[in-house]
Design an enzyme around this catalytic site. Structure first.
Site, PDB file in Angstrom:
ATOM      1  N   TYR A 143       0.821  -1.214   0.000  1.00  0.00           N
ATOM      2  CA  TYR A 143       0.000   0.000   0.000  1.00  0.00           C
ATOM      3  C   TYR A 143       0.861   1.273   0.000  1.00  0.00           C
ATOM      4  O   TYR A 143       0.380   2.354  -0.309  1.00  0.00           O
ATOM      5  CB  TYR A 143      -0.948   0.030   1.210  1.00  0.00           C
ATOM      6  CG  TYR A 143      -2.062  -1.005   1.153  1.00  0.00           C
ATOM      7  CD1 TYR A 143      -2.276  -1.772   0.020  1.00  0.00           C
ATOM      8  CD2 TYR A 143      -2.906  -1.194   2.243  1.00  0.00           C
ATOM      9  CE1 TYR A 143      -3.279  -2.719  -0.031  1.00  0.00           C
ATOM     10  CE2 TYR A 143      -3.930  -2.147   2.196  1.00  0.00           C
ATOM     11  CZ  TYR A 143      -4.107  -2.907   1.052  1.00  0.00           C
ATOM     12  OH  TYR A 143      -5.102  -3.839   1.009  1.00  0.00           O
ATOM     13  N   LYS A 189       3.246 -15.335   2.008  1.00  0.00           N
ATOM     14  CA  LYS A 189       3.147 -16.072   0.733  1.00  0.00           C
ATOM     15  C   LYS A 189       4.580 -16.413   0.318  1.00  0.00           C
ATOM     16  O   LYS A 189       5.028 -16.085  -0.787  1.00  0.00           O
ATOM     17  CB  LYS A 189       2.417 -15.185  -0.294  1.00  0.00           C
ATOM     18  CG  LYS A 189       2.017 -15.885  -1.574  1.00  0.00           C
ATOM     19  CD  LYS A 189       0.911 -16.905  -1.433  1.00  0.00           C
ATOM     20  CE  LYS A 189       0.664 -17.623  -2.744  1.00  0.00           C
ATOM     21  NZ  LYS A 189      -0.151 -18.848  -2.591  1.00  0.00           N
ATOM     22  N   ASP A 221      -3.196 -18.086   1.413  1.00  0.00           N
ATOM     23  CA  ASP A 221      -4.362 -18.738   0.807  1.00  0.00           C
ATOM     24  C   ASP A 221      -4.916 -19.822   1.740  1.00  0.00           C
ATOM     25  O   ASP A 221      -6.125 -19.945   1.933  1.00  0.00           O
ATOM     26  CB  ASP A 221      -4.033 -19.315  -0.590  1.00  0.00           C
ATOM     27  CG  ASP A 221      -2.650 -19.920  -0.692  1.00  0.00           C
ATOM     28  OD1 ASP A 221      -1.867 -19.799   0.282  1.00  0.00           O
ATOM     29  OD2 ASP A 221      -2.326 -20.528  -1.728  1.00  0.00           O
ATOM     30  N   ASP A 245      -5.335  -6.850   5.716  1.00  0.00           N
ATOM     31  CA  ASP A 245      -6.545  -6.128   5.323  1.00  0.00           C
ATOM     32  C   ASP A 245      -7.636  -7.132   4.945  1.00  0.00           C
ATOM     33  O   ASP A 245      -8.776  -7.070   5.426  1.00  0.00           O
ATOM     34  CB  ASP A 245      -6.190  -5.234   4.115  1.00  0.00           C
ATOM     35  CG  ASP A 245      -7.271  -4.212   3.808  1.00  0.00           C
ATOM     36  OD1 ASP A 245      -8.269  -4.167   4.549  1.00  0.00           O
ATOM     37  OD2 ASP A 245      -7.118  -3.476   2.821  1.00  0.00           O
ATOM     38  N   ASP A 249     -10.960  -8.663   7.502  1.00  0.00           N
ATOM     39  CA  ASP A 249     -12.363  -8.533   7.107  1.00  0.00           C
ATOM     40  C   ASP A 249     -13.036  -9.904   7.077  1.00  0.00           C
ATOM     41  O   ASP A 249     -14.180 -10.049   7.501  1.00  0.00           O
ATOM     42  CB  ASP A 249     -12.492  -7.873   5.726  1.00  0.00           C
ATOM     43  CG  ASP A 249     -12.679  -6.366   5.843  1.00  0.00           C
ATOM     44  OD1 ASP A 249     -12.239  -5.804   6.879  1.00  0.00           O
ATOM     45  OD2 ASP A 249     -13.252  -5.761   4.926  1.00  0.00           O
TER      46      ASP A 249
END
Ligand code: NAD
Length: 357
Positions: A143, A189, A221, A245, A249
């Site tokens: 980001y 990852k 994942d 992020d 959620d």
């Protein structure tokens, strides 16, 4: 003598003002139980700030936050600002404030209220008893990475972490785990990304300082799948900005409503407390938003920024009590509601209970 706490208040856009007003109502009720003197300083950010000043994060807001003991924030954003250049968009204001206050660690606890186990889309036996914490790195990663650009025929962003950035968020996660069930699961990852391999090595190093905490690693994942398969396996999930992020959620839905969960962003001298949801423009101004996430964020503020553990517990018990009694906003009305309440009614009940519990 009354204890003075200076709180910078950013209501923001959409339902922001409605839910923050309820948190203030509850804080004021608490102030009369304890001898607290909360001094609120209302500041502008997001679309509301852009409309008045042309800037989603005016310099006075940064200064006001830095001068406070803590920041209580609602939410920002709305469709009407979506096509502005990036620098002017509401979200840019929040990202810049996090950077300005050096808020590199985002605590997102997910605890399931027993009265609302049915509200989750997952089976009650899967969610009952879930108590986990997502520790998301907040000021680095993709980001913020440079270079970034959107061109005619291609676009790119950069995912970058420095050693110091990974070290400090890892320490934060291990410290939090020490106060909980002493388990950290670092999510990355590393099978594809060099930046994740680097992250993993540094987390392993930091772990050596916390021999009591067990460390595991999981690919993002798989973590996304495990969160809905068996969320109870997690204690602290440590992860980078973009993975955090998304996963936080996802984790929030375990609890049934996005309107219930608080968060704290810490790191620098002044921390920021906010609900995990956005500005919910679809329900703004209707008096139906659930203010519990924001009220619970105010409880986190009392605990982490002011060290007022007992007062924080009081707010959390008052929320539980109100839910036990069957008072519900519309988003959770299908689950054990005795009375469907407006935003202000729920706030008033919680404020009432704060003085009683
Ligand atoms: P959102 O979280 O605002 O809303 C998602 C859904 O959840 C909506 O249906 C909404 O009505 C509902 N909801 C959210 N909070 C609720 C509450 N307290 N009570 C009851 N229902 C609630 O996410 P979105 O719709 O994707 O985004 C709307 C705007 O918010 C966008 O402009 C987005 O950029 C912004 N946003 C801001 C933040 C922030 O300020 N930290 C975070 C996420 C999104």
């Amino acid at each position: 003598m009354a204890k003075v706490y200076k709180i910078a208040v950013i209501k923001g856009d959409g339902i922001g003002p409605e839910i923050v007003d309820e948190a203030i109502k509850v804080l004021d009720a608490l102030a009369s139980v304890y001898d607290f003197d909360f001094r609120y300083n209302e500041l502008l950010m997001g679309g509301a700030a852009y409309e008045i000043t042309g800037d989603p994060l005016p310099p006075e807001t940064i200064e006001g936050c830095k001068a406070a003991d803590a920041v209580l924030f609602g939410a920002i954003g709305g469709e009407q600002w979506d096509n502005l250049p990036r620098e002017k968009r509401p979200e840019t204001g929040l990202l810049k404030l996090r950077s300005a206050l050096e808020l590199y660690a985002n605590y997102r606890p997910v605890k399931v209220y027993e009265e609302l186990v049915e509200a989750s889309t997952l089976k009650p036996e899967v969610v009952s008893g879930v108590d986990l914490l997502v520790m998301r790195e907040l000021t680095g990663g993709i980001y913020f990475g440079e270079p970034r650009e959107k061109l005619e025929d291609k676009a790119y962003n950069t995912m970058v972490y420095t050693k110091a950035e990974v070290e400090r968020i890892a320490h934060e996660a291990f410290k939090a785990a020490m106060k909980r069930d002493k388990r950290v699961c670092s999510v990355d990852k590393a099978n594809v990304l060099e930046v994740s391999q680097f992250w993993r090595e540094i987390v392993e190093e930091v772990a050596k300082a916390y021999p009591e905490v067990s460390l595991s690693h999981m690919y993002v994942d798989n973590a996304a799948m495990q969160l809905v398969r068996n969320p109870k396996q997690f204690d602290v999930i440590l992860t980078g900005n973009i993975f955090g992020d998304i996963l936080s959620d996802e984790a929030s839905m375990i609890s049934g409503s996005i309107g219930l969960l608080p968060s704290a962003s810490v790191g620098g001298k002044v921390a920021l407390y906010e609900p995990i949801h956005g500005s919910a423009p679809d329900i703004a101004g209707q008096g139906i938003a659930n203010p519990i996430a924001t009220i619970a964020s105010a409880a986190m503020m009392l605990r982490y920024s002011f060290g007022e553990e007992e007062a924080a517990d009081k707010i959390e018990s008052a929320i539980e009590q109100v839910l036990k009694e069957g008072y519900r906003t519309r988003d959770i009305a299908d689950y054990g509601a005795k009375e469907i309440c407006s935003t202000t009614e729920i706030g008033s009940y919680i404020a009432e209970y704060v003085a009683k519990v």
